[in-house]
Design an enzyme around this catalytic site. Structure first.
Site, short mmCIF file in Angstrom:
data_model
loop_
_atom_site.label_atom_id
_atom_site.label_comp_id
_atom_site.label_asym_id
_atom_site.label_seq_id
_atom_site.Cartn_x
_atom_site.Cartn_y
_atom_site.Cartn_z
N LYS A 126 13.18 39.82 31.05
CA LYS A 126 12.26 38.90 30.37
C LYS A 126 11.54 39.60 29.21
CE LYS A 126 10.16 37.92 34.21
NZ LYS A 126 10.99 38.79 35.05
N THR A 127 11.04 40.82 29.47
CA THR A 127 10.34 41.55 28.40
C THR A 127 11.32 41.86 27.26
OG1 THR A 127 8.95 42.55 30.09
CG2 THR A 127 8.94 43.61 27.94
N ASP A 141 3.07 38.30 29.84
CA ASP A 141 3.81 38.55 31.08
C ASP A 141 2.97 38.03 32.24
OD1 ASP A 141 5.90 39.46 32.56
OD2 ASP A 141 5.49 41.59 32.28
N THR A 153 7.50 35.27 37.26
CA THR A 153 8.45 35.42 38.36
C THR A 153 8.29 34.24 39.32
OG1 THR A 153 6.79 36.80 39.42
CG2 THR A 153 8.59 37.95 38.33
N ARG A 191 17.59 46.34 35.73
CA ARG A 191 16.68 47.47 35.90
C ARG A 191 17.19 48.42 37.00
NH1 ARG A 191 11.22 45.51 36.44
NH2 ARG A 191 10.94 46.05 34.26
N1 LIG Z 1 20.76 41.42 29.53
C1 LIG Z 1 20.51 42.73 29.49
N2 LIG Z 1 21.36 43.55 28.85
C2 LIG Z 1 21.12 44.88 28.84
N3 LIG Z 1 20.07 45.48 29.43
C3 LIG Z 1 19.19 44.71 30.04
C4 LIG Z 1 19.35 43.30 30.10
N4 LIG Z 1 18.32 42.76 30.77
C5 LIG Z 1 17.54 43.79 31.13
N5 LIG Z 1 18.05 44.96 30.69
C6 LIG Z 1 17.47 46.28 30.94
O1 LIG Z 1 16.79 46.25 32.19
C7 LIG Z 1 15.50 46.88 32.08
C8 LIG Z 1 14.44 45.94 32.60
O2 LIG Z 1 14.32 44.81 31.76
P1 LIG Z 1 12.94 44.09 31.45
O3 LIG Z 1 11.83 45.08 31.43
O4 LIG Z 1 13.14 43.27 30.23
O5 LIG Z 1 12.80 43.16 32.73
P2 LIG Z 1 11.64 42.10 33.06
O6 LIG Z 1 12.34 40.87 33.53
O7 LIG Z 1 10.70 41.96 31.93
O8 LIG Z 1 10.91 42.78 34.30
P3 LIG Z 1 9.39 42.51 34.80
O9 LIG Z 1 9.34 41.10 35.28
O10 LIG Z 1 9.25 43.52 35.91
O11 LIG Z 1 8.49 42.80 33.63
C9 LIG Z 1 15.33 47.28 30.62
O12 LIG Z 1 15.55 48.67 30.51
C10 LIG Z 1 16.45 46.59 29.87
O13 LIG Z 1 17.02 47.49 28.97
#
Ligand SMILES: Nc1ncnc2c1ncn2[C@@H]1O[C@H](COP(=O)(O)OP(=O)(O)OP(=O)(O)O)[C@@H](O)[C@H]1O
Length: 354
Positions: A70-71, A115, A164, A223
């Protein structure tokens, strides 16, 4: 401290040091974002049509579990729009004034990423409604009967909210997002591509079957895939020639106690206890938790969702039961008297006996 505290397969964010590496692995453009095809395509349309019209795009809500990107997607949205990005989170906004301070300093077209938006304080949430709809906020000055609301125009911006728990978002807030994207778990093929890409960025040599091995144990979550890759890389550098093959990935992840389905020690302890001590259940959550030396909440929040998703554990009105797949996964044989009949009473609601 729990003996299961340090979980390699937790989908929660890492400590600051690991977060730096995580940031380096984030794709920067929509085309480099792997998987989530439908979300990507729809988002691309939303962004490019707004760019064409010279307007700010609709507000975007991203919902999905931790670590699914998401981030990363919020950063990509800002990059694709060529707009600056401001990052904050629901828990950081305790008062309406905190939000007003952010909103009033946004520049035109800026992307605001909030977030955990479901955890924002109520008065701030109400202020956000008006800001999202009319690009205006009412700043309340003074207290009690003498309080006055001073309207303040803010620059048109795009809100990207992440949650989430989409179900916990109040209807009026949810309705103000023009585009809602639900992010699913990734399939093993997509995770394999992510692992290969990350290996390239980390300058690690990985064989295709090595990448598949890491991907298969990553619980559908990028992740976790990236974290397992880094641990397997450590193993490859110290115990071998640095190249990640399938056999090497298997040995490394066996050492780290992450099995072929991505279960770790806590997951297996829960299943093993359920089967060995309670004949496969049904057994109440608290009893099960005590049997593995954990708090009920840890078992319920940390271990169970993945076990349920994998079809290894079921929640029934009479308690938890191990499914036939769980017996097979741990190589155990159910006793002849095993109450598998309870399987016919499966209830996937969250309000079962605790
Ligand atoms: N579709 C994707 N392709 C490549 N790498 C990804 C992808 N999605 C996530 N990642 C990798 O996974 C890691 C976690 O992603 P991210 O921080 O965006 O998750 P999030 O959903 O925001 O988590 P949270 O809810 O805990 O904040 C990052 O290092 C990112 O590089």
């Amino acid at each position: 401290m729990s003996e299961y505290e340090e979980r390699l397969v937790s989908s929660d964010a890492d400590g600051p040091e690991e977060q730096v590496i995580e940031a380096a692995l984030r794709p920067k453009k929509l085309d480099d974002f792997i998987g989530q095809h439908r979300v990507r395509e729809q988002l691309s349309l939303v962004l490019h049509s707004a760019l064409r019209r010279g307007r700010t795009p609709d507000h975007v809500l991203l919902s999905g579990g931790p670590g699914l990107g998401k981030t990363t997607l919020a950063m990509i949205i800002a990059a694709e729009l060529g707009a600056p990005l401001r990052i904050s989170s629901g828990p950081a906004i305790e008062r309406a004034g905190d939000l007003a301070a952010i909103l009033s300093t946004l520049s035109e077209g800026e992307v605001l990423f909030l977030d955990e938006i479901h955890r924002m304080a109520r008065p701030a949430e109400e202020m956000l409604y008006m800001a999202m709809e009319d690009f205006r906020v009412d700043v309340v000055v003074g207290k009690g009967p003498g309080a006055t609301a001073i309207p303040l125009d803010i620059a048109p911006f795009t809100l990207v909210g992440a949650t989430t728990r989409a179900g916990m978002l109040p209807g009026p807030l949810r309705d103000r997002f023009g585009f809602v994207a639900h992010m699913d778990f990734y399939d093993p093929g997509e995770l394999e591509v992510i692992v290969k890409r990350s290996a390239g960025l980390l300058d690690v040599e990985i064989a295709p079957d090595g990448a598949a091995e890491v991907a298969g144990r990553s619980r559908g979550t990028p992740r976790i895939a990236n974290r397992l890759l880094r641990r397997v890389r450590d193993y490859a550098e110290v115990r071998a020639d640095g190249v990640i093959t399938k056999d090497l990935a298997r040995s490394a992840l066996t050492l780290y106690e992450v099995d072929e389905r991505g279960l770790d020690r806590l997951d297996r302890a829960v299943l093993a206890s359920l089967m060995r001590k309670f004949g496969g259940g049904p057994v109440g959550l608290s009893t099960l938790a005590v049997s593995v030396g954990e708090e009920p909440e840890t078992v319920e929040v940390v271990a169970e969702p993945f076990l349920v998703r994998q079809g290894l554990l079921a929640r029934t009105p009479r308690g938890r039961i191990a499914t036939p797949a769980a017996w097979a996964h741990l190589g155990l044989t159910p006793p002849p008297s095993s109450p598998m009949a309870a399987l016919f009473e499966i209830d996937d609601g969250a309000d079962e006996e605790r």
